[in-house]
Scaffold this motif. Structure first.
Motif, PDB file in Angstrom:
ATOM      1  N   THR A   1       0.964  -1.403   0.077  1.00  0.00           N
ATOM      2  CA  THR A   1       0.017  -0.208  -0.126  1.00  0.00           C
ATOM      3  C   THR A   1       0.970   1.254   0.111  1.00  0.00           C
ATOM      4  OG1 THR A   1      -1.909  -1.110   1.072  1.00  0.00           O
ATOM      5  CG2 THR A   1      -1.566   1.337   1.266  1.00  0.00           C
ATOM      6  N   ALA A   2       1.907   1.341   0.803  1.00  0.00           N
ATOM      7  CA  ALA A   2       2.832   2.381   0.750  1.00  0.00           C
ATOM      8  C   ALA A   2       3.589   2.483  -0.291  1.00  0.00           C
ATOM      9  CB  ALA A   2       3.869   2.151   1.914  1.00  0.00           C
ATOM     10  N   SER A   3       3.940   1.676  -1.023  1.00  0.00           N
ATOM     11  CA  SER A   3       4.448   1.674  -2.468  1.00  0.00           C
ATOM     12  C   SER A   3       3.714   2.207  -3.243  1.00  0.00           C
ATOM     13  CB  SER A   3       5.033   0.297  -2.934  1.00  0.00           C
ATOM     14  OG  SER A   3       5.520   0.390  -4.110  1.00  0.00           O
ATOM     15  N   SER A   4       2.447   1.794  -3.434  1.00  0.00           N
ATOM     16  CA  SER A   4       1.297   2.135  -4.523  1.00  0.00           C
ATOM     17  C   SER A   4       0.965   3.562  -4.249  1.00  0.00           C
ATOM     18  CB  SER A   4       0.012   1.415  -4.394  1.00  0.00           C
ATOM     19  OG  SER A   4       0.571   0.087  -4.660  1.00  0.00           O
ATOM     20  N   ILE A   5       0.678   4.158  -3.022  1.00  0.00           N
ATOM     21  CA  ILE A   5       0.213   5.535  -3.107  1.00  0.00           C
ATOM     22  C   ILE A   5       1.634   6.543  -3.121  1.00  0.00           C
ATOM     23  CG2 ILE A   5       0.640   5.684  -0.369  1.00  0.00           C
ATOM     24  CD1 ILE A   5      -2.427   6.987  -2.432  1.00  0.00           C
TER      25      ILE A   5
ATOM     26  N   GLN B   1      -5.776  -5.340  14.641  1.00  0.00           N
ATOM     27  CA  GLN B   1      -4.813  -5.377  13.364  1.00  0.00           C
ATOM     28  C   GLN B   1      -4.928  -4.073  12.486  1.00  0.00           C
ATOM     29  OE1 GLN B   1      -6.301  -5.331  10.181  1.00  0.00           O
ATOM     30  NE2 GLN B   1      -4.506  -6.228   9.054  1.00  0.00           N
ATOM     31  N   PHE B   2      -5.982  -3.336  12.468  1.00  0.00           N
ATOM     32  CA  PHE B   2      -5.878  -2.293  12.037  1.00  0.00           C
ATOM     33  C   PHE B   2      -5.186  -1.386  12.362  1.00  0.00           C
ATOM     34  CE2 PHE B   2      -8.492   2.015  11.008  1.00  0.00           C
ATOM     35  CZ  PHE B   2      -8.240   2.029   9.557  1.00  0.00           C
ATOM     36  N   GLY B   3      -5.073  -1.265  13.792  1.00  0.00           N
ATOM     37  CA  GLY B   3      -4.077  -0.190  14.300  1.00  0.00           C
ATOM     38  C   GLY B   3      -2.643  -0.566  14.027  1.00  0.00           C
ATOM     39  N   ARG B   4      -2.251  -2.096  14.155  1.00  0.00           N
ATOM     40  CA  ARG B   4      -0.742  -2.261  13.839  1.00  0.00           C
ATOM     41  C   ARG B   4      -0.525  -1.876  12.199  1.00  0.00           C
ATOM     42  NH1 ARG B   4      -2.642  -6.950  16.682  1.00  0.00           N
ATOM     43  NH2 ARG B   4      -3.098  -8.141  14.517  1.00  0.00           N
ATOM     44  N   TYR B   5      -1.618  -2.177  11.750  1.00  0.00           N
ATOM     45  CA  TYR B   5      -1.306  -1.834   9.973  1.00  0.00           C
ATOM     46  C   TYR B   5      -1.173  -0.366   9.938  1.00  0.00           C
ATOM     47  CZ  TYR B   5      -2.292  -2.123   5.016  1.00  0.00           C
ATOM     48  OH  TYR B   5      -2.139  -2.253   3.453  1.00  0.00           O
ATOM     49  N   LEU B   6      -1.845   0.451  10.603  1.00  0.00           N
ATOM     50  CA  LEU B   6      -1.534   1.825  10.225  1.00  0.00           C
ATOM     51  C   LEU B   6      -0.240   2.440  10.764  1.00  0.00           C
ATOM     52  CD1 LEU B   6      -5.101   3.602  11.257  1.00  0.00           C
ATOM     53  CD2 LEU B   6      -4.153   2.973   8.999  1.00  0.00           C
ATOM     54  N   VAL B   7       0.034   1.530  11.915  1.00  0.00           N
ATOM     55  CA  VAL B   7       1.393   2.123  12.433  1.00  0.00           C
ATOM     56  C   VAL B   7       2.900   1.776  11.198  1.00  0.00           C
ATOM     57  CG1 VAL B   7       3.104   1.657  14.234  1.00  0.00           C
ATOM     58  CG2 VAL B   7       0.769   1.979  14.701  1.00  0.00           C
ATOM     59  N   GLN B   8       2.538   0.472  10.900  1.00  0.00           N
ATOM     60  CA  GLN B   8       3.380  -0.137   9.739  1.00  0.00           C
ATOM     61  C   GLN B   8       3.469   0.877   8.726  1.00  0.00           C
ATOM     62  OE1 GLN B   8       2.914  -4.393   8.973  1.00  0.00           O
ATOM     63  NE2 GLN B   8       3.047  -4.830  10.928  1.00  0.00           N
TER      64      GLN B   8
ATOM     65  N   GLN C   1       2.394   4.109   8.372  1.00  0.00           N
ATOM     66  CA  GLN C   1       3.017   5.231   8.520  1.00  0.00           C
ATOM     67  C   GLN C   1       4.741   5.072   8.398  1.00  0.00           C
ATOM     68  OE1 GLN C   1       0.878   6.237  12.086  1.00  0.00           O
ATOM     69  NE2 GLN C   1      -0.789   7.185  10.777  1.00  0.00           N
ATOM     70  N   ALA C   2       5.301   4.335   9.108  1.00  0.00           N
ATOM     71  CA  ALA C   2       6.553   3.984   8.971  1.00  0.00           C
ATOM     72  C   ALA C   2       7.062   3.681   7.665  1.00  0.00           C
ATOM     73  CB  ALA C   2       7.073   2.668   9.745  1.00  0.00           C
ATOM     74  N   TYR C   3       6.344   2.925   6.765  1.00  0.00           N
ATOM     75  CA  TYR C   3       6.824   2.663   5.507  1.00  0.00           C
ATOM     76  C   TYR C   3       7.004   4.104   4.860  1.00  0.00           C
ATOM     77  CZ  TYR C   3       6.955  -2.367   5.587  1.00  0.00           C
ATOM     78  OH  TYR C   3       7.080  -3.628   5.843  1.00  0.00           O
TER      79      TYR C   3
ATOM     80  N   LEU D   1       9.279  -6.750  11.089  1.00  0.00           N
ATOM     81  CA  LEU D   1       8.037  -7.670  11.019  1.00  0.00           C
ATOM     82  C   LEU D   1       7.784  -8.690  11.916  1.00  0.00           C
ATOM     83  CD1 LEU D   1       7.725  -7.785   7.041  1.00  0.00           C
ATOM     84  CD2 LEU D   1       6.541  -6.458   8.451  1.00  0.00           C
ATOM     85  N   GLU D   2       8.839  -9.230  12.460  1.00  0.00           N
ATOM     86  CA  GLU D   2       9.032 -10.105  13.362  1.00  0.00           C
ATOM     87  C   GLU D   2       8.540  -9.774  14.560  1.00  0.00           C
ATOM     88  OE1 GLU D   2      12.710 -12.248  13.733  1.00  0.00           O
ATOM     89  OE2 GLU D   2      12.464 -13.281  12.020  1.00  0.00           O
TER      90      GLU D   2
END
Length: 230
Positions: free
Chosen positions: A72-76, A110-117, A119-121, A129-130
């Motif tokens: 998602t980060a790469s695409s946007i 899961q949604f919260g973890r995804y958003l943090v990842q 934003q970091a990207y 990821l581990e």
């Protein structure tokens, strides 16, 4: 206040629609991200960017399940660059995109973890990821412990309820064996339903870190199918 138009993602019509929407005075264009109903949103947004000057370009909305945060980060980011900084990422827990895959909206954890990842990207930072997988598993264990407690409580109460029913039957009902059997059957069904919920919760959480054909996922599917046949 800004006014944005929402439409489907269409590679063939993206440029024409974007030009018409910009000419009509809209501030931005959102395209949906629903793989069974629409085309790829990032392809459409990138095409729209090449024929517009001021129009905002965004997803309306993507989700945290059908694409990894890195993708998602790469695409946007690609849309952001080709548009000269006009990209907007709209994201939610998922609706039609997940419904057409037989999936429920993403859990808040899961949604919260995804958003943090994500934003970091987007900041150009590394993502461990581990570490995130360990957090997901830890949260899963907490949720399973809660469900297990409820299941154990149900199992504890069921015999007492059965005794009470049996006592009442012996006093007032000559057809008590039928009713008692019904009560026991309902209790067994409730217990099986609770177990299925626990297994489905475990499977939903592991879907983020394990492939569908992983032995653990296959084992969960087998156990869920077994309980559903009871």
């Amino acid at each position: 206040m800004e006014l944005w138009m929402t439409t489907v993602a269409s590679a063939r019509a993206a440029q024409r629609m974007a030009q018409e929407i910009e000419a009509a005075g809209w501030d931005g264009l959102f395209v949906v991200d629903s793989q069974n109903l629409s085309g790829d949103p990032y392809v459409s947004l990138a095409l729209a960017a090449t024929v517009t000057k001021r129009l905002g370009l965004g997803t309306g909305v993507t989700n945290s399940v059908t694409r990894l945060a890195a993708a998602t980060a790469s695409s946007i980011t690609s849309v952001q660059r080709v548009s000269g900084g006009r990209a907007v990422l709209g994201i939610g827990r998922g609706d039609s995109a997940l419904a057409h895959l037989g999936r429920a909206p993403a859990r808040l954890g899961q949604f919260g973890r995804y958003l943090v990842q994500l934003q970091a990207y987007l900041r150009g930072e590394a993502v461990d990821l581990e570490q995130w997988e360990r957090k997901a598993i830890a949260e899963l264990k907490v949720e399973l412990a809660r469900l297990k407690s409820e299941s154990e409580l149900l199992a504890t109460l069921t015999p007492e309820q059965g005794i009470e029913v049996q006592q009442q039957i012996s006093k007032n009902d000559t057809r008590g064996d039928v009713n008692l059997t019904k009560t026991t059957t309902e209790a067994d069904f409730a217990k099986a339903s609770q177990d299925i919920m626990m297994l489905q919760a475990e499977k939903a959480s592991l879907q983020d870190v394990l492939r569908p054909r992983h032995p653990k996922m296959a084992s969960l599917d087998d156990e869920i199918n077994r309980l559903e046949e009871l």
